[in-house]
Design a protein around this motif. Structure first.
Motif, short mmCIF file in Angstrom:
data_model
loop_
_atom_site.label_atom_id
_atom_site.label_comp_id
_atom_site.label_asym_id
_atom_site.label_seq_id
_atom_site.Cartn_x
_atom_site.Cartn_y
_atom_site.Cartn_z
N ALA A 144 2.83 -7.19 -17.90
CA ALA A 144 1.61 -7.91 -17.12
C ALA A 144 2.02 -8.98 -15.69
CB ALA A 144 0.94 -9.36 -17.86
N PRO A 145 3.48 -9.69 -14.97
CA PRO A 145 3.21 -10.27 -14.46
C PRO A 145 3.56 -9.99 -13.15
CG PRO A 145 4.58 -11.16 -16.55
CD PRO A 145 4.17 -10.01 -17.18
N PHE A 146 4.24 -8.79 -13.34
CA PHE A 146 4.85 -8.42 -12.42
C PHE A 146 3.57 -7.00 -11.92
CE2 PHE A 146 6.70 -4.31 -11.21
CZ PHE A 146 7.41 -4.57 -9.73
N ALA A 147 2.49 -6.48 -13.12
CA ALA A 147 1.22 -5.82 -12.12
C ALA A 147 0.70 -6.41 -11.88
CB ALA A 147 0.81 -5.20 -13.62
N MET A 148 0.66 -8.59 -12.40
CA MET A 148 0.14 -8.72 -12.00
C MET A 148 0.03 -8.95 -10.06
SD MET A 148 -0.06 -12.04 -14.73
CE MET A 148 -0.74 -12.93 -13.75
N GLY A 149 1.12 -9.40 -9.94
CA GLY A 149 1.98 -9.42 -8.55
C GLY A 149 1.26 -8.23 -7.52
N LYS A 150 1.92 -7.68 -7.84
CA LYS A 150 1.87 -6.12 -7.57
C LYS A 150 0.58 -5.75 -7.02
CE LYS A 150 5.77 -5.41 -5.74
NZ LYS A 150 6.67 -5.92 -5.17
N PHE A 151 -0.84 -5.72 -8.30
CA PHE A 151 -2.01 -5.33 -7.82
C PHE A 151 -2.56 -6.64 -6.85
CE2 PHE A 151 -2.32 -3.43 -11.13
CZ PHE A 151 -3.83 -1.77 -11.33
N ALA A 152 -1.92 -7.78 -6.59
CA ALA A 152 -2.36 -8.87 -5.58
C ALA A 152 -2.13 -8.44 -4.42
CB ALA A 152 -2.23 -10.50 -6.11
N LEU A 153 -0.40 -7.81 -4.07
CA LEU A 153 -0.14 -7.37 -3.55
C LEU A 153 -0.66 -6.58 -2.00
CD1 LEU A 153 2.56 -8.11 -0.96
CD2 LEU A 153 3.73 -6.12 -2.37
N ARG A 154 -1.35 -5.04 -2.91
CA ARG A 154 -2.39 -3.87 -2.61
C ARG A 154 -3.26 -4.61 -2.29
NH1 ARG A 154 -5.05 0.78 -5.91
NH2 ARG A 154 -4.21 2.30 -4.28
N GLY A 155 -3.64 -4.97 -2.96
CA GLY A 155 -5.20 -6.55 -2.56
C GLY A 155 -4.71 -7.01 -1.13
N LEU A 156 -4.33 -7.28 -0.67
CA LEU A 156 -4.41 -8.05 0.29
C LEU A 156 -3.44 -6.98 1.70
CD1 LEU A 156 -3.04 -10.61 1.98
CD2 LEU A 156 -0.58 -10.48 1.40
N ALA A 157 -2.97 -6.03 0.89
CA ALA A 157 -2.52 -5.02 2.00
C ALA A 157 -4.13 -4.07 2.84
CB ALA A 157 -1.92 -4.08 1.83
N GLN A 158 -4.39 -4.14 1.71
CA GLN A 158 -6.27 -3.39 2.17
C GLN A 158 -7.18 -4.34 2.99
OE1 GLN A 158 -8.49 -1.77 -1.89
NE2 GLN A 158 -6.91 -0.83 -2.33
N SER A 159 -7.35 -5.93 2.93
CA SER A 159 -7.96 -6.20 2.73
C SER A 159 -7.20 -6.47 3.89
CB SER A 159 -7.64 -7.86 2.81
OG SER A 159 -8.97 -9.04 3.08
N MET A 160 -6.28 -6.91 4.77
CA MET A 160 -5.71 -7.35 5.78
C MET A 160 -5.56 -6.03 6.76
SD MET A 160 -1.74 -8.87 5.31
CE MET A 160 -1.18 -8.93 7.03
N ALA A 161 -5.93 -4.44 6.22
CA ALA A 161 -5.63 -2.99 7.02
C ALA A 161 -7.04 -2.99 7.75
CB ALA A 161 -5.31 -2.02 6.02
N ARG A 162 -7.86 -3.51 6.19
CA ARG A 162 -9.33 -3.13 7.19
C ARG A 162 -9.72 -4.69 8.50
NH1 ARG A 162 -10.13 -2.02 1.07
NH2 ARG A 162 -11.00 -0.17 1.41
N GLU A 163 -8.76 -5.76 8.62
CA GLU A 163 -9.44 -6.55 9.31
C GLU A 163 -8.32 -6.65 10.43
OE1 GLU A 163 -8.39 -11.58 9.77
OE2 GLU A 163 -7.77 -10.64 7.69
N LEU A 164 -7.56 -6.49 10.36
CA LEU A 164 -6.46 -5.68 11.90
C LEU A 164 -6.59 -4.83 12.81
CD1 LEU A 164 -3.33 -7.75 10.11
CD2 LEU A 164 -5.50 -8.75 11.61
N GLY A 165 -6.83 -3.99 11.55
CA GLY A 165 -6.65 -2.22 12.52
C GLY A 165 -7.69 -2.21 13.68
N PRO A 166 -8.84 -2.58 13.31
CA PRO A 166 -9.74 -2.50 15.01
C PRO A 166 -9.24 -4.00 16.06
CG PRO A 166 -11.39 -3.09 12.52
CD PRO A 166 -9.58 -2.73 12.27
N LYS A 167 -8.24 -4.74 15.02
CA LYS A 167 -7.35 -5.61 16.26
C LYS A 167 -5.89 -4.68 16.55
CE LYS A 167 -9.40 -9.41 14.44
NZ LYS A 167 -9.61 -10.67 13.90
N GLY A 168 -5.45 -3.71 16.25
CA GLY A 168 -4.49 -2.74 16.98
C GLY A 168 -3.30 -3.27 15.90
N ILE A 169 -3.06 -3.79 14.82
CA ILE A 169 -2.41 -3.88 13.80
C ILE A 169 -2.25 -3.05 12.66
CG2 ILE A 169 -1.27 -5.90 12.84
CD1 ILE A 169 -2.00 -8.16 14.32
N HIS A 170 -1.22 -2.38 12.68
CA HIS A 170 -1.14 -1.05 11.50
C HIS A 170 -1.03 -1.81 10.32
CE1 HIS A 170 0.47 2.89 10.18
NE2 HIS A 170 -0.61 2.89 9.67
#
Length: 229
Positions: A144-170
């Motif tokens: 469970a702890p590893f899954a919690m951390g990796k699920f959170a990391l995936r959510g972080l990446a999704q949020s950042m991609a939506r925010e930063l893609g239009p600003k030129g950052i992949h």
């Protein structure tokens, strides 16, 4: 300024292959780990710079990017490859282990992503990549702890991609769905390709970095032919 990449969570296995692939592509390298003594052979091989940093500490990550920018300029590529795996039955696992997993997977990913973003925004370019795992899409019993951390990391990446893609950052998230040849807990022999080749994974990271922005990959899963999914 120097064209360079920062790899956080550097060591042997995948991170070493990422470093070699980036160096072969012309990058200077900043290799980041808590214990940089272990990086000495790789630093010597690639002419890299090693920097000690606990990526779960905000002040340490801030210093990391300040020094890197001062000495090399804006990074073209930042890879978060750190992680912390904690296993145990949910009724028995030490809460401190769960906290450590969240700090070293989720919080550390956030801090590195934030530091890379702040460095790249003025130039409106660059790539920020996160190394995920099967646990980021499927929580296993006793993990469970590893899954919690990796699920959170995936959510972080999704949020950042939506925010930063239009600003030129992949921003991209790489799901490593299977054992990696030569890493701890996996046999080194891989003649039948039942384990992921770290060199092949590294080539994929570099190929994603080179994508045209009209066809950016946000998430990619990599697994050997025999892995169930």
């Amino acid at each position: 300024m120097t064209r360079y990449a920062i790899i956080v969570g550097a060591g042997s296995g995948l991170s070493a292959s990422l470093a070699r692939a980036a160096a072969a592509d012309g990058f200077k390298l900043v290799l980041v780990a808590r214990d940089i003594a272990k990086l000495a052979p790789l630093v010597a091989e690639l002419g890299a710079r090693a920097m000690a940093c606990d990526a779960s500490e905000a002040a340490a990550v801030e210093r990391l990017f300040a020094v890197a920018e001062r000495d090399f300029g804006v990074p073209e590529l930042v890879i978060f490859n750190a992680g912390y795996r904690a296993r145990g039955l949910i009724a028995e696992i030490d809460p401190a282990e769960a906290e450590a997993a969240l700090r070293n997977n989720a919080l550390a990913g956030f801090l590195v992503g934030q530091g890379a973003t702040r460095a790249m925004l003025p130039a409106a370019k660059g790539s920020i990549f996160f190394t995920g795992a099967t646990a980021g899409i499927k929580g296993f019993a006793g993990s469970a702890p590893f899954a919690m951390g990796k699920f959170a990391l995936r959510g972080l990446a999704q949020s950042m991609a939506r925010e930063l893609g239009p600003k030129g950052i992949h921003v991209a998230h790489f799901i490593i769905d299977g054992g990696i040849a030569g890493t701890r807990g996996s046999r080194s022999a891989n003649d039948d390709d039942v384990l992921l080749s770290p060199q092949a994974i590294a080539e994929t990271y570099l190929n994603v970095h080179k994508q045209h922005r009209s066809a950016w990959t946000h998430e990619i899963d990599l697994r050997p032919w025999n892995e169930a999914f």
